[in-house]
Design a protein around this motif. Structure first.
Motif, short mmCIF file in Angstrom:
data_model
loop_
_atom_site.label_atom_id
_atom_site.label_comp_id
_atom_site.label_asym_id
_atom_site.label_seq_id
_atom_site.Cartn_x
_atom_site.Cartn_y
_atom_site.Cartn_z
N GLY A 129 -92.08 73.46 -71.11
CA GLY A 129 -93.01 73.29 -70.01
C GLY A 129 -93.14 74.57 -69.21
N SER A 130 -92.86 74.51 -67.93
CA SER A 130 -92.94 75.70 -67.08
C SER A 130 -91.61 76.43 -66.97
CB SER A 130 -93.42 75.31 -65.68
OG SER A 130 -92.51 74.39 -65.08
N TYR A 131 -90.60 76.00 -67.73
CA TYR A 131 -89.29 76.62 -67.66
C TYR A 131 -89.01 77.46 -68.91
CZ TYR A 131 -88.41 73.41 -63.79
OH TYR A 131 -88.48 72.72 -62.59
N THR A 132 -88.41 78.61 -68.72
CA THR A 132 -88.03 79.46 -69.84
C THR A 132 -86.57 79.89 -69.66
OG1 THR A 132 -88.78 81.49 -68.71
CG2 THR A 132 -90.36 80.36 -70.14
N LEU A 133 -85.89 80.07 -70.78
CA LEU A 133 -84.49 80.48 -70.78
C LEU A 133 -84.31 81.50 -71.89
CD1 LEU A 133 -81.49 80.19 -69.92
CD2 LEU A 133 -81.32 78.35 -71.61
N GLY A 134 -83.65 82.60 -71.57
CA GLY A 134 -83.40 83.63 -72.56
C GLY A 134 -82.02 84.23 -72.39
N ALA A 135 -81.36 84.51 -73.50
CA ALA A 135 -80.05 85.14 -73.49
C ALA A 135 -80.05 86.25 -74.53
CB ALA A 135 -78.95 84.13 -73.79
N ALA A 136 -79.47 87.39 -74.19
CA ALA A 136 -79.49 88.54 -75.09
C ALA A 136 -78.20 89.33 -74.95
CB ALA A 136 -80.69 89.44 -74.80
N VAL A 137 -77.80 89.94 -76.05
CA VAL A 137 -76.71 90.91 -76.08
C VAL A 137 -77.22 92.16 -76.79
CG1 VAL A 137 -74.85 89.20 -76.02
CG2 VAL A 137 -75.78 89.91 -78.21
N ASP A 138 -76.85 93.31 -76.28
CA ASP A 138 -77.29 94.55 -76.92
C ASP A 138 -76.33 95.68 -76.55
OD1 ASP A 138 -78.84 94.32 -74.23
OD2 ASP A 138 -78.93 96.45 -74.71
N ARG A 139 -76.26 96.66 -77.44
CA ARG A 139 -75.41 97.83 -77.21
C ARG A 139 -76.09 99.03 -77.82
NH1 ARG A 139 -71.12 101.08 -79.08
NH2 ARG A 139 -69.43 101.34 -77.55
N SER A 140 -76.32 100.05 -77.00
CA SER A 140 -76.99 101.27 -77.44
C SER A 140 -76.13 102.47 -77.10
CB SER A 140 -78.37 101.40 -76.76
OG SER A 140 -79.01 102.59 -77.15
N GLN A 141 -75.98 103.37 -78.06
CA GLN A 141 -75.15 104.56 -77.85
C GLN A 141 -75.96 105.80 -78.20
OE1 GLN A 141 -71.39 104.55 -79.91
NE2 GLN A 141 -70.60 106.31 -78.77
N TYR A 142 -76.03 106.73 -77.26
CA TYR A 142 -76.78 107.98 -77.45
C TYR A 142 -75.79 109.13 -77.55
CZ TYR A 142 -80.21 111.69 -76.82
OH TYR A 142 -80.98 112.81 -77.01
N PHE A 143 -75.91 109.92 -78.63
CA PHE A 143 -74.98 111.00 -78.90
C PHE A 143 -75.56 112.35 -78.46
CE2 PHE A 143 -73.71 107.70 -81.83
CZ PHE A 143 -72.33 107.79 -81.86
N PHE A 144 -74.74 113.13 -77.76
CA PHE A 144 -75.07 114.53 -77.47
C PHE A 144 -74.53 115.43 -78.58
CE2 PHE A 144 -74.69 112.26 -73.44
CZ PHE A 144 -75.96 112.48 -72.91
N ASP A 145 -73.38 115.06 -79.12
CA ASP A 145 -72.80 115.66 -80.33
C ASP A 145 -71.83 114.64 -80.89
OD1 ASP A 145 -70.36 115.98 -78.85
OD2 ASP A 145 -71.15 117.85 -78.03
N ASP A 146 -70.99 115.04 -81.85
CA ASP A 146 -70.11 114.06 -82.48
C ASP A 146 -68.96 113.61 -81.59
OD1 ASP A 146 -69.05 116.59 -82.58
OD2 ASP A 146 -67.93 116.24 -84.43
N LEU A 147 -68.75 114.24 -80.43
CA LEU A 147 -67.65 113.89 -79.54
C LEU A 147 -68.09 113.32 -78.20
CD1 LEU A 147 -65.24 116.93 -80.09
CD2 LEU A 147 -65.11 114.66 -81.16
N ASN A 148 -69.32 113.59 -77.78
CA ASN A 148 -69.80 113.20 -76.45
C ASN A 148 -71.01 112.28 -76.59
OD1 ASN A 148 -68.02 115.08 -74.82
ND2 ASN A 148 -69.11 116.56 -76.08
#
Length: 321
Positions: A129-148
């Motif tokens: 009807g007029s109700y919505t429900l959402g659940a999410a999980v996410d993980r993002s990793q951005y690399f500057f180099d192989d150590l950072n």
């Protein structure tokens, strides 16, 4: 290098491909791809590849022999949507690799070889009807180099909303939005990880009064009250993040005025259309946000945290159609 692949069309809705790569100096790689289509709302593709490298050596630009240790790595990519019982729908997206140096060494595709980000996430959402429900999980990793690198995401993020509906028989409409988020934030510097994640609860009820009695002039006025709670805050003196909760509440008042609207319709003798309409719509939006006394104590992670109080905004323009 020797590469082989075997493709199996299981049936009209499923197929799978199995891959094998043999490298004369570095080892072997195995992979597979699975695709399926159950319905227009239930389909997906998943790719997986594993590389087992043995110890070897190579010559650098000076001709010196450099040893390389053996290592194991994998990469997985996929997109899937699935229709579930109870008017629910699930989604999955994966673009993940275990070792960025392998990712940038073995890919001949420039886009894949230059990628610095890996991501994995899924969600479930439904509407009743007029109700919505959402659940999410996410993980993002951005690399500057192989150590950072930096990590962001939510484990989990839950949204609840009630669509806009009139209050009884009055011309006033009411809507409600709420969110709980376990925000994940990490800064990785070599072997050290700095965590700045926290929990947040956000609520936003809104009432709206539309004035539409005049065809050439409409006014939409709304009043929102926003309450947000964070499990951690910034120390006013040291500016360091501390495990002390903080909350804020403020009002957001807005009026959107469209008009006077000027319209003209021309009759045409072309095959494109019987008539052509030209509409000129000037508009003005006035918005007022009340004061936020604890703004300096809020840990700012995304747009919800950056709202500034005690501000009046004016937006104006013309839509010419």
């Amino acid at each position: 290098t020797l590469s082989n692949a075997f493709f199996w069309a299981i049936n009209r809705s499923h197929d799978v491909t199995v891959l094998h790569d043999w490298y004369s100096r570095t080892g072997q790689g195995f992979g597979s791809e699975y695709r399926y289509v159950l319905s227009p709302l239930s389909q997906g593709t998943v790719r997986w590849y594993s590389l087992n490298e043995k110890p070897t050596t190579y010559l650098d630009e000076t001709g010196k022999e450099v040893p390389v240790t053996g290592r194991k790595s994998f990469e997985v990519r996929g997109n899937a949507t699935q229709s579930l019982p109870g008017k629910l729908r699930a989604g999955l997206r994966m673009d993940y690799f275990s070792d960025i140096t392998v990712q940038q060494t073995y890919n001949t595709n420039i886009f894949n070889a230059s990628r610095r980000q890996r991501y994995i996430g899924g969600n479930v959402a439904g509407t009743w009807g007029s109700y919505t429900l959402g659940a999410a999980v996410d993980r993002s990793q951005y690399f500057f180099d192989d150590l950072n690198s930096t990590v962001s995401g939510s484990l989990p993020r839950v949204n609840v909303a009630r669509g806009e509906r009139p209050i009884g028989r009055t011309p006033i409409y009411f809507s409600l939005n709420g969110e709980y988020a376990n925000a994940v934030r990490e800064t990785i510097r070599g072997d050290t990880t700095y965590e700045s994640g926290l929990h947040r609860i956000d609520a936003l009820p809104t009432v709206r009064f539309p004035f539409t009695k005049l065809a050439f002039l409409t006014v939409n006025s709304s009043l929102s009250w926003r309450y947000t709670w964070w499990s951690e805050s910034l120390d006013p003196v040291t500016r360091q993040q501390v495990p002390v909760s903080v909350s804020r509440s403020f009002f957001d008042m807005q009026a959107r005025i469209v008009g006077p609207v000027f319209n003209r319709i021309w009759n045409t003798n072309s095959g494109y259309a019987e008539k052509i309409k030209h509409s000129i719509e000037p508009y003005v939006v006035i918005r007022r946000t009340t004061a936020i006394d604890v703004y300096s104590q809020i840990v700012q992670l995304d747009s919800t945290d950056y709202i500034v109080g005690q501000v009046t905004q004016y937006t104006y323009g013309v839509n010419n159609r």
